[in-house]
Design a protein around this motif. Structure first.
Motif, PDB file in Angstrom:
ATOM      1  N   ILE A 184       0.855  -1.189   0.000  1.00 42.28           N
ATOM      2  CA  ILE A 184       0.000   0.000   0.000  1.00 42.28           C
ATOM      3  C   ILE A 184       0.890   1.237   0.000  1.00 42.28           C
ATOM      4  O   ILE A 184       1.717   1.432   0.889  1.00 42.28           O
ATOM      5  N   ALA A 185       0.726   2.063  -1.023  1.00 45.49           N
ATOM      6  CA  ALA A 185       1.584   3.243  -1.193  1.00 45.49           C
ATOM      7  C   ALA A 185       1.287   4.332  -0.174  1.00 45.49           C
ATOM      8  O   ALA A 185       2.178   5.057   0.250  1.00 45.49           O
ATOM      9  N   GLY A 186       0.025   4.456   0.229  1.00 46.28           N
ATOM     10  CA  GLY A 186      -0.357   5.529   1.144  1.00 46.28           C
ATOM     11  C   GLY A 186      -0.649   6.817   0.404  1.00 46.28           C
ATOM     12  O   GLY A 186      -0.186   7.035  -0.721  1.00 46.28           O
ATOM     13  N   LYS A 187      -1.433   7.674   1.024  1.00 48.14           N
ATOM     14  CA  LYS A 187      -1.833   8.937   0.410  1.00 48.14           C
ATOM     15  C   LYS A 187      -0.649   9.875   0.207  1.00 48.14           C
ATOM     16  O   LYS A 187      -0.646  10.710  -0.692  1.00 48.14           O
ATOM     17  N   SER A 188       0.365   9.740   1.054  1.00 51.69           N
ATOM     18  CA  SER A 188       1.528  10.620   0.988  1.00 51.69           C
ATOM     19  C   SER A 188       2.732   9.928   0.357  1.00 51.69           C
ATOM     20  O   SER A 188       3.799  10.525   0.260  1.00 51.69           O
ATOM     21  N   ASP A 239       0.375   7.878   5.362  1.00 53.35           N
ATOM     22  CA  ASP A 239      -0.591   8.962   5.269  1.00 53.35           C
ATOM     23  C   ASP A 239      -0.122  10.019   6.260  1.00 53.35           C
ATOM     24  O   ASP A 239      -0.085   9.756   7.469  1.00 53.35           O
ATOM     25  N   VAL A 240       0.264  11.173   5.773  1.00 54.46           N
ATOM     26  CA  VAL A 240       0.683  12.264   6.638  1.00 54.46           C
ATOM     27  C   VAL A 240      -0.484  13.240   6.724  1.00 54.46           C
ATOM     28  O   VAL A 240      -0.975  13.722   5.699  1.00 54.46           O
ATOM     29  N   ASP A 266       0.434  14.460  -3.366  1.00 60.92           N
ATOM     30  CA  ASP A 266       0.477  15.044  -4.706  1.00 60.92           C
ATOM     31  C   ASP A 266      -0.738  14.631  -5.524  1.00 60.92           C
ATOM     32  O   ASP A 266      -0.976  15.180  -6.596  1.00 60.92           O
ATOM     33  N   ASP A 267      -1.503  13.666  -5.033  1.00 64.94           N
ATOM     34  CA  ASP A 267      -2.666  13.147  -5.748  1.00 64.94           C
ATOM     35  C   ASP A 267      -3.822  14.142  -5.612  1.00 64.94           C
ATOM     36  O   ASP A 267      -4.308  14.385  -4.507  1.00 64.94           O
ATOM     37  N   GLN A 271      -6.508  15.776  -2.237  1.00 67.89           N
ATOM     38  CA  GLN A 271      -6.306  17.144  -1.789  1.00 67.89           C
ATOM     39  C   GLN A 271      -7.617  17.782  -1.343  1.00 67.89           C
ATOM     40  O   GLN A 271      -8.696  17.319  -1.678  1.00 67.89           O
ATOM     41  N   GLY A 272      -7.483  18.833  -0.587  1.00 63.57           N
ATOM     42  CA  GLY A 272      -8.639  19.535  -0.047  1.00 63.57           C
ATOM     43  C   GLY A 272      -8.578  19.545   1.467  1.00 63.57           C
ATOM     44  O   GLY A 272      -7.668  18.985   2.083  1.00 63.57           O
ATOM     45  N   VAL A 273      -9.548  20.198   2.053  1.00 67.07           N
ATOM     46  CA  VAL A 273      -9.613  20.323   3.506  1.00 67.07           C
ATOM     47  C   VAL A 273     -10.828  19.545   3.996  1.00 67.07           C
ATOM     48  O   VAL A 273     -11.951  19.814   3.596  1.00 67.07           O
ATOM     49  N   MET A 274     -10.579  18.553   4.831  1.00 71.65           N
ATOM     50  CA  MET A 274     -11.641  17.741   5.419  1.00 71.65           C
ATOM     51  C   MET A 274     -11.833  18.185   6.870  1.00 71.65           C
ATOM     52  O   MET A 274     -10.864  18.397   7.591  1.00 71.65           O
TER      53      MET A 274
END
Length: 153
Positions: free
Chosen positions: A65-69, A74-75, A98-99, A103-106
């Motif tokens: 699993i690459a992860g979001k970061s 996942d950072v 970078d994906d 991106q965005g604010v949750m």
């Protein structure tokens, strides 16, 4: 314009609201229960007050699993926007990614509602990035709640 969807989860936990709230605001406790099943984590920075920031690094145990970061991680960089002990806390977060789908604010709101049998913990995540599948997010939230329950019950 805000994008993303809203996800929710809840669980009745046999513990007082103050105990559950403290598990969120003590980084030594937080890192033991918040990372979902299949992940571990560390807290790089933690300032639990409105306007205070925190940074979590969550690492996947599965090397595939690459992860979001990237790099299997996942950072999460976040800022507390509300703290009302022991009833509610809220923060906004960004994934270091970078994906564009991540991106965005949750925003995540955690409510701790006392009931006769304990405390109902309710989570509302708004503006969830489209790169997080609804199924994966539901599983992660349920996993974190189960681990929180196991820590305090």
């Amino acid at each position: 314009m805000a994008t993303g969807r809203t996800d929710r989860a809840e669980r009745l936990i046999a513990a007082p609201a103050a105990r559950l709230f403290s598990c969120w605001t003590d980084p030594a406790l937080l890192i033991h229960w918040l990372p979902p099943r299949g992940m571990s984590g560390r807290v790089d920075h933690f300032d639990p007050r409105p306007g205070g920031a925190f940074r979590l690094v969550l690492r996947y145990e599965d090397p595939e699993i690459a992860g979001k970061s990237g790099g299997g991680e996942d950072v999460v960089a976040a800022e507390f926007v509300a703290l009302d002990p022991p009833r509610h806390l809220a923060f906004v977060s960004r994934f270091d990614s970078d994906d564009p789908q991540m991106q965005g604010v949750m925003r995540m709101d955690w409510h701790f509602d006392p009931e006769a049998a304990g405390t109902r913990v309710r989570i509302t995540a708004t503006h969830v990035p489209p790169g997080i599948s609804a199924e994966d997010h539901a599983d992660a939230l349920a996993s974190s709640l189960a681990q929180l329950a196991a820590l305090v019950e």
